[in-house]
Design an enzyme around this catalytic site. Structure first.
Site, PDB file in Angstrom:
ATOM      1  N   LYS A  10       0.818  -1.215   0.000  1.00  0.00           N
ATOM      2  CA  LYS A  10       0.000   0.000   0.000  1.00  0.00           C
ATOM      3  C   LYS A  10       0.856   1.270   0.000  1.00  0.00           C
ATOM      4  O   LYS A  10       2.055   1.232   0.330  1.00  0.00           O
ATOM      5  CB  LYS A  10      -0.936  -0.028   1.210  1.00  0.00           C
ATOM      6  CG  LYS A  10      -1.980  -1.146   1.131  1.00  0.00           C
ATOM      7  CD  LYS A  10      -3.017  -1.002   2.233  1.00  0.00           C
ATOM      8  CE  LYS A  10      -4.057  -2.106   2.169  1.00  0.00           C
ATOM      9  NZ  LYS A  10      -5.116  -1.934   3.191  1.00  0.00           N
ATOM     10  N   TYR A  50     -12.642  -1.740  -4.100  1.00  0.00           N
ATOM     11  CA  TYR A  50     -13.173  -1.925  -2.746  1.00  0.00           C
ATOM     12  C   TYR A  50     -14.709  -1.847  -2.718  1.00  0.00           C
ATOM     13  O   TYR A  50     -15.284  -1.515  -1.671  1.00  0.00           O
ATOM     14  CB  TYR A  50     -12.590  -0.876  -1.796  1.00  0.00           C
ATOM     15  CG  TYR A  50     -11.195  -1.194  -1.296  1.00  0.00           C
ATOM     16  CD1 TYR A  50     -10.937  -2.355  -0.554  1.00  0.00           C
ATOM     17  CD2 TYR A  50     -10.131  -0.335  -1.521  1.00  0.00           C
ATOM     18  CE1 TYR A  50      -9.673  -2.645  -0.064  1.00  0.00           C
ATOM     19  CE2 TYR A  50      -8.850  -0.618  -1.041  1.00  0.00           C
ATOM     20  CZ  TYR A  50      -8.636  -1.774  -0.312  1.00  0.00           C
ATOM     21  OH  TYR A  50      -7.385  -2.053   0.176  1.00  0.00           O
ATOM     22  N   ASN A 113      -2.159   0.303   6.655  1.00  0.00           N
ATOM     23  CA  ASN A 113      -1.708  -0.976   7.211  1.00  0.00           C
ATOM     24  C   ASN A 113      -0.819  -1.784   6.253  1.00  0.00           C
ATOM     25  O   ASN A 113      -0.759  -3.011   6.322  1.00  0.00           O
ATOM     26  CB  ASN A 113      -2.898  -1.797   7.724  1.00  0.00           C
ATOM     27  CG  ASN A 113      -3.856  -2.215   6.625  1.00  0.00           C
ATOM     28  OD1 ASN A 113      -3.712  -1.791   5.488  1.00  0.00           O
ATOM     29  ND2 ASN A 113      -4.810  -3.056   6.966  1.00  0.00           N
ATOM     30  N   HIS A 116      -2.234  -5.433   1.522  1.00  0.00           N
ATOM     31  CA  HIS A 116      -3.543  -6.056   1.319  1.00  0.00           C
ATOM     32  C   HIS A 116      -3.331  -7.488   0.861  1.00  0.00           C
ATOM     33  O   HIS A 116      -2.386  -7.768   0.117  1.00  0.00           O
ATOM     34  CB  HIS A 116      -4.330  -5.293   0.246  1.00  0.00           C
ATOM     35  CG  HIS A 116      -5.540  -6.030  -0.231  1.00  0.00           C
ATOM     36  ND1 HIS A 116      -6.757  -5.968   0.408  1.00  0.00           N
ATOM     37  CD2 HIS A 116      -5.713  -6.889  -1.270  1.00  0.00           C
ATOM     38  CE1 HIS A 116      -7.621  -6.739  -0.224  1.00  0.00           C
ATOM     39  NE2 HIS A 116      -7.023  -7.310  -1.248  1.00  0.00           N
ATOM     40  N   GLU A 127     -10.091  -9.890  -7.666  1.00  0.00           N
ATOM     41  CA  GLU A 127      -9.037  -8.880  -7.491  1.00  0.00           C
ATOM     42  C   GLU A 127      -7.923  -9.052  -8.527  1.00  0.00           C
ATOM     43  O   GLU A 127      -7.417  -8.064  -9.069  1.00  0.00           O
ATOM     44  CB  GLU A 127      -8.500  -8.964  -6.058  1.00  0.00           C
ATOM     45  CG  GLU A 127      -9.561  -8.513  -5.052  1.00  0.00           C
ATOM     46  CD  GLU A 127      -9.166  -8.685  -3.597  1.00  0.00           C
ATOM     47  OE1 GLU A 127      -8.074  -9.226  -3.307  1.00  0.00           O
ATOM     48  OE2 GLU A 127      -9.951  -8.253  -2.731  1.00  0.00           O
TER      49      GLU A 127
HETATM   50  P1  CMP Z   1      -7.657  -4.306   3.417  1.00  0.00           P
HETATM   51  O1  CMP Z   1      -7.252  -5.685   3.783  1.00  0.00           O
HETATM   52  O2  CMP Z   1      -6.993  -3.682   2.268  1.00  0.00           O
HETATM   53  O3  CMP Z   1      -9.243  -4.246   3.166  1.00  0.00           O
HETATM   54  C1  CMP Z   1     -10.036  -3.148   3.450  1.00  0.00           C
HETATM   55  C2  CMP Z   1      -9.286  -2.108   4.217  1.00  0.00           C
HETATM   56  O4  CMP Z   1     -10.109  -1.191   4.893  1.00  0.00           O
HETATM   57  C3  CMP Z   1      -8.471  -2.751   5.307  1.00  0.00           C
HETATM   58  O5  CMP Z   1      -7.384  -3.389   4.707  1.00  0.00           O
HETATM   59  C4  CMP Z   1      -8.148  -1.554   6.194  1.00  0.00           C
HETATM   60  O6  CMP Z   1      -7.007  -0.854   5.748  1.00  0.00           O
HETATM   61  C5  CMP Z   1      -9.375  -0.694   5.992  1.00  0.00           C
HETATM   62  N1  CMP Z   1     -10.245  -0.748   7.131  1.00  0.00           N
HETATM   63  C6  CMP Z   1     -10.900  -1.795   7.625  1.00  0.00           C
HETATM   64  N2  CMP Z   1     -11.641  -1.438   8.693  1.00  0.00           N
HETATM   65  C7  CMP Z   1     -11.443  -0.132   8.847  1.00  0.00           C
HETATM   66  C8  CMP Z   1     -11.933   0.821   9.777  1.00  0.00           C
HETATM   67  N3  CMP Z   1     -12.786   0.479  10.740  1.00  0.00           N
HETATM   68  N4  CMP Z   1     -11.487   2.076   9.651  1.00  0.00           N
HETATM   69  C9  CMP Z   1     -10.651   2.435   8.656  1.00  0.00           C
HETATM   70  N5  CMP Z   1     -10.151   1.565   7.745  1.00  0.00           N
HETATM   71  C10 CMP Z   1     -10.555   0.302   7.860  1.00  0.00           C
END
Ligand code: CMP
Length: 138
Positions: A10, A50, A113, A116, A127
């Protein structure tokens, strides 16, 4: 049996120069990098990717973040790739991620984070097809 999954390094991790360390961890864990490409995606492209999260309170922030800078799109392969990558990544929120996982090592927050990974076979197929053409995976 060999299985494919889809992954993204990311924008937060790319900005912090963690790409190489994250790829090394993936490589060492036994994944083949079938395809990888750097991209800067639009907010519209992020919304399509998404779509499953459309309507959630974090959807706008998530798609703004994912379109905020370059990232790396990847197709990874190994036995049990989907579950094994999820394990290697650690919990979505790095505060809950186990020691040694990619998110524990490199993620800054729930949104930023670092990585993914697809969560199931059907999402992996969607995806991979969203970001890669068949000829790129031959
Ligand atoms: P990812 O695995 O890419 O899939 C969806 C993303 O949404 C997840 O990683 C997080 O980065 C983000 N995400 C999930 N829950 C939350 C939340 N409560 N607040 C903000 N971001 C979120």
């Amino acid at each position: 049996m060999a299985q494919r999954t889809f992954s993204i390094v990311k924008p937060d991790a790319v900005r912090k120069h963690f790409t190489g360390a994250i790829l090394a961890q993936i490589d060492k864990a036994g994944f083949q990098i079938v395809a990888i490409k750097k991209a800067s995606i639009s907010k519209e492209q992020a919304k399509g990717f998404y779509a499953v999260h459309a309507g959630k309170p974090f959807f706008d922030a998530l798609t703004t973040f994912m379109s905020s800078g370059p990232l790396f799109l990847m197709v990874l392969e190994k036995d049990n790739a989907i579950a094994d990558l999820r394990k290697l990544m650690g919990a979505t929120n790095p505060a809950n991620a186990e020691e040694g996982t990619i998110r524990k090592n490199f993620a800054g927050s729930l949104q930023e984070n670092a990585i993914h990974g697809s969560d199931a076979e059907d999402t992996a197929a969607f995806e991979i097809g969203y970001w890669f053409a068949g000829y790129e995976l031959a």
